[in-house]
Design a protein around this motif. Structure first.
Motif, PDB file in Angstrom:
ATOM      1  N   ILE A 126     -25.019 -40.842  72.721  1.00  0.00           N
ATOM      2  CA  ILE A 126     -23.566 -40.667  72.731  1.00  0.00           C
ATOM      3  C   ILE A 126     -23.125 -40.453  71.295  1.00  0.00           C
TER       4      ILE A 126
ATOM      5  N   ALA B  84     -17.363 -38.844  73.834  1.00  0.00           N
ATOM      6  CA  ALA B  84     -17.295 -39.907  74.841  1.00  0.00           C
ATOM      7  C   ALA B  84     -15.884 -40.000  75.400  1.00  0.00           C
TER       8      ALA B  84
ATOM      9  N   VAL C 188     -29.442 -46.479  75.679  1.00  0.00           N
ATOM     10  CA  VAL C 188     -28.280 -45.762  75.146  1.00  0.00           C
ATOM     11  C   VAL C 188     -28.363 -45.753  73.621  1.00  0.00           C
TER      12      VAL C 188
ATOM     13  N   GLN D 200     -21.663 -47.634  75.276  1.00  0.00           N
ATOM     14  CA  GLN D 200     -22.925 -48.354  75.395  1.00  0.00           C
ATOM     15  C   GLN D 200     -22.774 -49.582  76.281  1.00  0.00           C
TER      16      GLN D 200
ATOM     17  N   LYS E 128     -15.687 -45.643  70.337  1.00  0.00           N
ATOM     18  CA  LYS E 128     -16.017 -45.143  71.675  1.00  0.00           C
ATOM     19  C   LYS E 128     -17.504 -45.239  71.978  1.00  0.00           C
ATOM     20  N   THR E 129     -18.347 -45.071  70.965  1.00  0.00           N
ATOM     21  CA  THR E 129     -19.783 -45.170  71.219  1.00  0.00           C
ATOM     22  C   THR E 129     -20.173 -46.587  71.641  1.00  0.00           C
ATOM     23  N   ALA E 130     -19.559 -47.591  71.015  1.00  0.00           N
ATOM     24  CA  ALA E 130     -19.854 -48.982  71.376  1.00  0.00           C
ATOM     25  C   ALA E 130     -19.351 -49.294  72.770  1.00  0.00           C
TER      26      ALA E 130
ATOM     27  N   ASP F 286     -19.916 -39.705  68.900  1.00  0.00           N
ATOM     28  CA  ASP F 286     -18.452 -39.686  68.808  1.00  0.00           C
ATOM     29  C   ASP F 286     -18.043 -40.596  67.667  1.00  0.00           C
TER      30      ASP F 286
ATOM     31  N   THR G 113     -26.538 -44.694  70.185  1.00  0.00           N
ATOM     32  CA  THR G 113     -25.206 -44.348  69.704  1.00  0.00           C
ATOM     33  C   THR G 113     -25.281 -43.617  68.367  1.00  0.00           C
ATOM     34  N   HIS G 114     -24.469 -42.591  68.250  1.00  0.00           N
ATOM     35  CA  HIS G 114     -24.284 -41.848  67.002  1.00  0.00           C
ATOM     36  C   HIS G 114     -22.792 -41.983  66.679  1.00  0.00           C
ATOM     37  N   PRO G 115     -22.381 -43.067  66.028  1.00  0.00           N
ATOM     38  CA  PRO G 115     -20.955 -43.383  65.866  1.00  0.00           C
ATOM     39  C   PRO G 115     -20.284 -42.618  64.728  1.00  0.00           C
TER      40      PRO G 115
END
Length: 272
Positions: free
Chosen positions: A59, A38, A102, A90, A85-87, A61, A104-106
């Motif tokens: 996403i 991201a 969206v 989003q 960055k994922t939050a 990151d 997220t894969h944090p």
């Protein structure tokens, strides 16, 4: 979509195009694209995918927003420094288009989790900035038979290519393996934000063309550009390398174990 006036208005400039139409717009709404990273490339790519109405955008990151990111990573804002960055991505994408889901894969992708993450997506965007990570994404997508688009930028120049299973060369066919010497990155030689914007937008275009089944993809081609001169070249690479380690009949890479060994020996982070 015919029953939703707001969507008709939102996507009107796309639906009027014969290459898309309402049927194509519905296809985009049903599609799933994973953006790995991201940052400078992932920001414009994800922005335009969301604006275009791609239904699910993943996403991946594990990083947090830093002040030095803001010159090029347009998904993020000053008040989000320190936020994952994922939050941040989003929040931005949902504000732009609430119809887009969206996911997220944090965390950083690695040899242990990447295959399980990419399996539910139709297309993958490699928006990372390290050679070892690009090789990991390439190998995972080749092994899982997932199409993806690569991009890389440095200073004012960049390159883009697309891989579709059984249709052309993969990233390894061209760039082979890790170089013996560590390559300089953006932190050492710099990058213009607009350079990442050009390449990331091109990656989004490749994804949309693939999902719609229209246009001419950068399969078997490497597009390079120089932002200072605005010169663009497309280099034909029509054939897979006969001894490619992952996509040829002589392939010796059957798993992603090499990445774990490399990461431990080099003390590198996972995909970022």
């Amino acid at each position: 979509m015919k029953q939703n006036p707001e969507k008709l208005e939102r996507y009107a400039r796309q639906c009027v195009m014969p290459e898309i139409g309402e049927a194509g717009q519905e296809r985009l709404a049903e599609s799933r694209v994973l953006v790995v990273g991201a940052g400078g490339l992932g920001s414009p790519a994800a922005f335009y995918l969301a604006a275009a109405g791609v239904g699910t955008i993943g996403i991946a990151d594990g990083d947090v927003v830093a002040c030095s990111n803001l010159q090029r990573q347009i998904l993020h804002t000053t008040e989000r420094i320190g936020m994952p960055k994922t939050a941040s991505a989003q929040k931005t994408l949902s504000a732009l288009n609430p119809h887009v889901h969206v996911v997220t894969h944090p965390f950083y992708l690695n040899e242990q989790n990447i295959l399980s993450v990419i399996q539910s997506y139709d297309f993958v965007i490699d928006a990372t900035d390290r050679m070892e990570n690009k090789l990991l994404i390439n190998d995972a997508c080749v092994l899982a038979k997932k199409p993806f688009v690569h991009a890389g930028v440095l200073r004012a120049g960049g390159q883009i290519m697309t891989y579709v299973p059984e249709q052309g060369p993969c990233f390894r066919c061209i760039f082979e393996d890790m170089p013996e010497e560590k390559l300089p990155g953006c932190a050492q030689v710099g990058v213009l934000g607009m350079t990442a914007g050009i390449a990331g937008s091109a990656q989004a275009m490749e994804a949309v063309k693939y999902l719609l089944g229209t246009g001419e993809l950068l399969v078997g081609k490497l597009l390079t550009f120089d932002g200072f001169s605005l010169q663009v070249r497309i280099l034909p690479i029509p054939h897979r390398a006969p001894n490619c380690r992952v996509c040829s009949s002589n392939a010796d890479i059957k798993s992603l174990a090499w990445y774990g060994k490399y990461r431990k020996s080099e003390a590198h982070h996972e995909v970022r």
